[in-house]
Write an enzyme that holds these catalytic residues in place. Structure first.
Site, short mmCIF file in Angstrom:
data_model
loop_
_atom_site.label_atom_id
_atom_site.label_comp_id
_atom_site.label_asym_id
_atom_site.label_seq_id
_atom_site.Cartn_x
_atom_site.Cartn_y
_atom_site.Cartn_z
N GLU A 152 -31.84 -13.90 -30.95
CA GLU A 152 -30.58 -15.66 -30.31
C GLU A 152 -30.12 -15.60 -29.80
O GLU A 152 -28.08 -16.09 -31.01
CB GLU A 152 -31.20 -17.06 -31.63
CG GLU A 152 -32.80 -17.25 -31.31
CD GLU A 152 -32.40 -18.78 -32.10
OE1 GLU A 152 -32.22 -18.86 -32.77
OE2 GLU A 152 -33.87 -19.55 -31.55
N GLU B 224 -41.00 -17.83 -31.75
CA GLU B 224 -40.79 -18.78 -31.77
C GLU B 224 -40.91 -19.69 -31.23
O GLU B 224 -40.56 -19.85 -30.52
CB GLU B 224 -39.33 -18.86 -32.48
CG GLU B 224 -38.70 -17.83 -33.31
CD GLU B 224 -36.85 -17.88 -33.99
OE1 GLU B 224 -37.01 -19.10 -33.88
OE2 GLU B 224 -36.65 -16.78 -34.50
C1 BGP Z 1 -34.08 -20.28 -34.82
C2 BGP Z 1 -34.09 -18.91 -35.84
C3 BGP Z 1 -34.80 -18.76 -37.07
C4 BGP Z 1 -35.18 -20.54 -36.81
C5 BGP Z 1 -35.52 -21.24 -35.95
C6 BGP Z 1 -35.97 -23.11 -36.09
O1 BGP Z 1 -32.62 -20.69 -34.44
O2 BGP Z 1 -33.94 -18.41 -34.67
O3 BGP Z 1 -34.05 -18.38 -37.69
O4 BGP Z 1 -34.74 -20.84 -38.50
O5 BGP Z 1 -34.84 -21.52 -35.73
O6 BGP Z 1 -35.13 -23.52 -36.82
P1 BGP Z 1 -34.65 -24.13 -38.55
O7 BGP Z 1 -34.70 -23.27 -39.29
O8 BGP Z 1 -33.04 -24.75 -38.02
O9 BGP Z 1 -35.51 -25.37 -38.56
#
Ligand code: BGP
Length: 490
Positions: A202, A387
């Site tokens: 990201e 993701e």
């Molecule tokens: C993305 C990241 C992850 C993950 C996901 C969910 O931005 O790459 O590391 O955590 O988001 O976000 P959150 O954990 O805040 O729910």
């Protein structure tokens, strides 16, 4: 109407990151990472960094604020830092990979914790930490046993503290050299075990000390650091070609979608400009050059950066082979309202057509098809959804079951749309890895209760629990889906 066949070798799986999943803080020679200073937050209050001044005074500062000049990150033994134990993959990797293997996973996305390999980050003459290298070797071998392809992220939201404090993280060119030593070592060492690599997670949301290693938060520092990441990305692509012709190396962005609020031309054009702030990164890494709007965009952001013709030539010569992205939701852009940035993308004004998760993230499966088409139209490069998922607080029933139908519904609806994008729209999609297949720490809030997994982990927001793994209802659903290559989705 199906025109294109769904790929037989589609990479179904799940995705994790070391700082949220692994734990094993400072175990077996691991060095300090900037994320180690980040505290747990709550849904409403953000996460903090604990720092210490020269006169020994300590303070908690906002995770995205600048680190004062005379301060350094500091571990306070009375504070709970979620990354230190996380959900225990470091010690539990065999059981975890077996559980994923039994589900039929084709791919497992994970990150290497850089300071496990080079405790200081790979400064000139630094000796790598063999125990760290062995750990990942064992993880990859374990994956191989189950026919799971590791998708390895090399930089996921943590920076060696030594590099942050001595070179201002990625703002310093020295960090590129250190990163390349690290990348060369792991790519060479694991070339028979790993094919898919993602140099940076990201990239478009990286900012601040914890995620980018920079001590000040000015736009110029941030975009200079990001330019250095572009160089590191291109050099990684070049190096990968030299090490193995089998390697596939892709860039990765947070690309939850953006809609204009209505047909007001300012909103439509504003949304396009706003989207460019994210697509800019793929424009550079996939197309290979700073796009024509970059100058005005950087000026508007107040960022003044230095680039050289040699650096730009390198970026041009070595673009990424595929575009990986995270997708959680869509947001609505209104030129008169502020947009908030967090993990998962942007938050804008309300979308009356969508429902939201308890964390306020709108649920929009069609948005995924929209984004897949938007990206494929623009880049004509293979895409990889690395993701996607729904963070929810699960309940363990008295009989020990976890009936997460809401998660099944979310995933089912998104997978249906991605299948349309592939079979009807003809998008070239490599795979789909859901976020956090085994529960892990939330990156945005540091909570444990924002769970994404098919497998529950017994741990609460304060870090208390046995770390025991329990299969949720969604475990069986996803297993069936993978085993039928997406045909049995009900
Ligand atoms: C993305 C990241 C992850 C993950 C996901 C969910 O931005 O790459 O590391 O955590 O988001 O976000 P959150 O954990 O805040 O729910």
């Amino acid at each position: 109407m199906t025109i294109h066949e769904f790929p037989k070798d589609f990479l179904w799986g799940g995705a994790t990151a070391a700082n949220q999943f692994e734990g094993g803080f400072l175990t077996e020679g691991r060095g300090l990472s900037t994320n180690d200073f980040v505290t747990a937050g709550t849904k409403s209050a953000g996460r903090k960094i604990s720092i210490k001044f020269a006169d020994d005074l300590t303070e908690l500062i906002d995770v995205e604020s600048s680190i004062p000049e005379e301060a350094v990150g500091y571990i306070d033994d009375s504070i709970y830092y979620p990354s230190h134990k996380a959900t225990g993959f470091y010690h539990n990797y065999k059981e975890d990979i077996r559980l994923l293997g039994e589900m039929g996973f084709k791919a497992f996305r994970m990150s290497i914790s850089w300071t496990r390999i080079f405790p200081k980050g790979g400064i000139e003459g630094e000796i790598p930490n063999e125990e760290g290298l062995i750990f990942y070797e064992k993880v990859f071998q374990e994956c191989m046993k189950y026919g799971i392809k590791p998708i390895v992220t090399l930089y996921h939201f943590e920076n060696p503290v030594y590099l942050a404090d001595n070179y201002n993280g990625w703002a310093g060119k020295e960090t590129i050299e250190c990163y390349m030593r690290y990348v060369k070592l792991v790519m060479t060492r694991y070339k028979h075990l790993v094919t898919y690599w993602i140099p940076i997670n990201e990239i478009n949301v990286l900012r601040g000390y914890a995620r980018l290693g920079v001590r000040d938060t000015s736009a110029s520092t941030r975009y200079q650091a990001l330019h250095h990441l572009f160089i590191a990305n291109a050099r990684t692509n070049k190096l990968a070609q030299e090490i193995s012709s089998d390697f596939k190396v892709g860039c990765m962005l947070a690309l939850s979608g953006i809609y204009p609020e209505d047909c007001k031309p300012e909103n439509v054009f504003g949304a396009l400009e706003f989207r460019r702030r994210a697509l800019f990164f793929a424009d550079v890494m996939i197309r290979g050059y700073y796009p024509s709007y970059a100058g005005s965009m950087l000026e508007e952001l107040g960022a003044i950066i230095e680039t050289t013709p040699e650096e730009l030539a390198l970026i041009k010569a070595y673009p990424s082979q595929f575009l990986a992205f995270s997708y959680y939701r869509t947001t609505v852009y209104n030129t008169d309202l502020p947009q908030k940035v967090d993990t998962g993308g942007q938050l804008g004004s309300e979308n009356p057509y969508l429902t939201k998760s308890p964390w306020g993230w709108p649920i929009d499966p069609i948005g995924l098809r929209y984004v897949l088409n938007e990206l494929y139209d623009r880049y004509q490069a293979p895409l990889f959804i690395v993701e996607n998922g729904l963070g929810m607080n699960d309940t363990v029933e008295v009989d020990g079951t976890i009936n997460d139908d809401y998660r099944i519904n979310y995933l089912r609806s998104h997978i249906k749309e991605l299948m349309k994008a592939v079979t009807i729209d003809g998008v070239d999609l490599i795979g789909y890895t859901t976020w956090g297949p085994i529960d892990l720490i939330s990156s945005g809030t540091g909570e444990m209760n924002k769970r994404y997994g098919f497998i529950y982990v017994d741990l609460n927001n304060q870090g208390i629990g046995t770390l025991k793994r329990i299969k949720k209802k969604s475990y069986y659903w996803y297993k069936k889906l993978i085993n039928t290559n997406g045909k049995d989705i009900n």
